[in-house]
Design a protein around this motif. Structure first.
Motif, PDB file in Angstrom:
ATOM      1  N   THR A 197       0.847  -1.189   0.000  1.00 39.28           N
ATOM      2  CA  THR A 197       0.000   0.000   0.000  1.00 39.28           C
ATOM      3  C   THR A 197       0.885   1.242   0.000  1.00 39.28           C
ATOM      4  N   GLU A 222       0.269   5.347   0.004  1.00 38.45           N
ATOM      5  CA  GLU A 222      -0.705   6.432   0.082  1.00 38.45           C
ATOM      6  C   GLU A 222       0.018   7.747   0.356  1.00 38.45           C
ATOM      7  N   ARG A 225      -4.703   6.498  -2.339  1.00 39.34           N
ATOM      8  CA  ARG A 225      -4.206   5.250  -1.750  1.00 39.34           C
ATOM      9  C   ARG A 225      -4.185   4.193  -2.848  1.00 39.34           C
ATOM     10  N   THR A 271      -3.239   0.293  -3.768  1.00 43.08           N
ATOM     11  CA  THR A 271      -3.040  -1.016  -3.143  1.00 43.08           C
ATOM     12  C   THR A 271      -2.722  -2.040  -4.226  1.00 43.08           C
ATOM     13  N   GLU A 289      -2.089  -6.073  -4.622  1.00 41.40           N
ATOM     14  CA  GLU A 289      -2.242  -7.355  -3.934  1.00 41.40           C
ATOM     15  C   GLU A 289      -1.710  -8.455  -4.843  1.00 41.40           C
TER      16      GLU A 289
END
Length: 399
Positions: free
Chosen positions: A292, A294, A355, A357, A359
């Protein structure tokens, strides 16, 4: 591929239906013979005249004379009925396959917008049609994206070339013009063109998945990217914080470093003018690892956030204009993420900023093994102080 002509599937099914029906008829007549006619006497019965018998007492030879022509007629009828009925049934059964074949021919000729859309309940043919429709939809979207990308890339590459030509025309028209200024401007334009070209090559490499997978600790990659861009963050009064858990995954160490560097670089240049913050965090979830990034900054709408990962899409104005990009930073991140079977999510922060992200699939290393870049025996990276990290490459500066 050119093939020799052969028997159609419909004719094969028709012959199969007729043959099966004939076989069933022969077996039925054989059963009648075995279990019925064999018990009929083969000789005439002697009857007492005083018993007054009623009815007829046939013998086997007489029944055979009557039964054989009728059996042959029944078999001929079954053959004709099997051929006609099998032809009709085979046509109805193969009708969905014909529609799929027509759609395939249209797709081969370049018409990707056509769909089979086979009605009815689910069966093997309808599952095939649905899978084919889904493939056509993805192929159409991919082709449209490639065309849009090619058009955007051509436009972006034409801009520095046009600027270079204009500068050279000015220098030719005015030989006494300041050559130092001209050289500086040409150098800047040439650097931008080279950066764009290398970013396009990196995008193509990641999209083709032409890399060797190896164990990688995403937390070490995040630390290295943050350390590499720390001078840029200090120059622009942005605080970078990197923390998190050990995040083992598999993939290309160089591409994952490029991904993380692009995210951190974008977070720095798209930030507040003063006292901005960037937080890089890694975490482990069941089956996946999460990176992550941000940052603080201007408010970003959800509609704009959905388009930021498209090639040559730019969001808010850069607060630090000395690091102009070409609009491929997040597009490269998206491509590298998909090449590693991961997912990319962009979410606006309520306080402003973005933000991001990433994965990726989790990889649990074997006992005693260490991810790439980790110290043997500890599973963690070497101390960051004094580490000499290679530059992330031109693609890292693409926002």
């Amino acid at each position: 591929m050119d093939r020799a002509p052969g028997v159609s599937v419909r004719l094969k099914l028709t012959l199969s239906y007729a043959g099966f029906l004939m076989l069933a008829g022969v077996l039925l007549l054989t059963a009648v013979w075995v279990f019925l006619l064999r018990y009929v006497p083969n000789r005439a019965m002697l009857i007492n005249p005083d018993d007054r018998p009623t009815g007829v007492f046939p013998i086997r030879s007489a029944l055979l004379d009557v039964f054989a022509p009728r059996a042959a007629a029944v078999l001929a009828f079954l053959l004709l009925f099997g051929l006609l009925g099998g032809w009709v049934l085979a046509g109805r059964m193969l009708a969905p396959l014909t529609r799929i074949t027509d759609a395939t021919r249209r797709a081969t000729s370049g018409s990707l917008s056509h769909r089979v859309r086979l009605p009815g309940r689910r069966d093997e043919f309808r599952e095939l049609a649905d899978a084919f429709d889904a493939m056509l939809a993805r192929l159409e979207a991919h082709v449209a994206e490639q065309r849009r990308f090619a058009a955007n890339a051509s436009h972006e590459l034409r801009t520095p070339l046009a600027v270079s030509k204009a500068l050279l025309d000015v220098a030719r028209a005015d030989p006494h013009h300041d050559t130092r200024e001209l050289i500086d401007r040409l150098h800047a334009v040439n650097t931008r063109a080279i950066g764009l070209t290398e970013a396009l090559l990196l995008l193509s490499r990641a999209d083709q998945r032409s890399f060797v997978r190896e164990p990688v600790d995403l937390s070490l990659v995040a630390e290295e990217a943050a350390e590499t861009l720390l001078p840029l963050a200090e120059k622009h009064d942005v605080t970078v914080e990197a923390c998190g858990d050990v995040a083992p995954t598999t993939g290309s160490q160089a591409l994952l470093l490029q991904l993380t560097t692009n995210l951190v670089h974008n977070a720095i240049v798209h930030n507040l003018p003063r006292q901005g913050t960037v937080r890089v965090h890694t975490a482990v979830r069941p089956g996946t690892v999460v990176l992550t990034v941000e940052n603080s900054g201007d408010h970003v709408t959800p509609e704009l956030a959905e388009t930021l990962a498209e090639p040559f899409q730019r969001g808010t104005e850069r607060t630090h204009g000395d690091h102009a990009g070409v609009g491929l930073g997040l597009a490269i991140v998206k491509t590298i993420t998909h090449a590693h079977d991961g997912t990319l999510t962009l979410t606006p922060r309520p306080a402003g900023g973005l933000r991001v992200t990433v994965e990726l699939p989790r990889h649990d290393p074997a006992p005693g093994a260490s991810p790439a870049g980790a110290d043997q025996g500890t599973g963690r990276s070497a101390p960051t102080q004094g580490r000499t990290s290679p530059p992330a490459g031109p693609g890292a500066a693409m926002g």
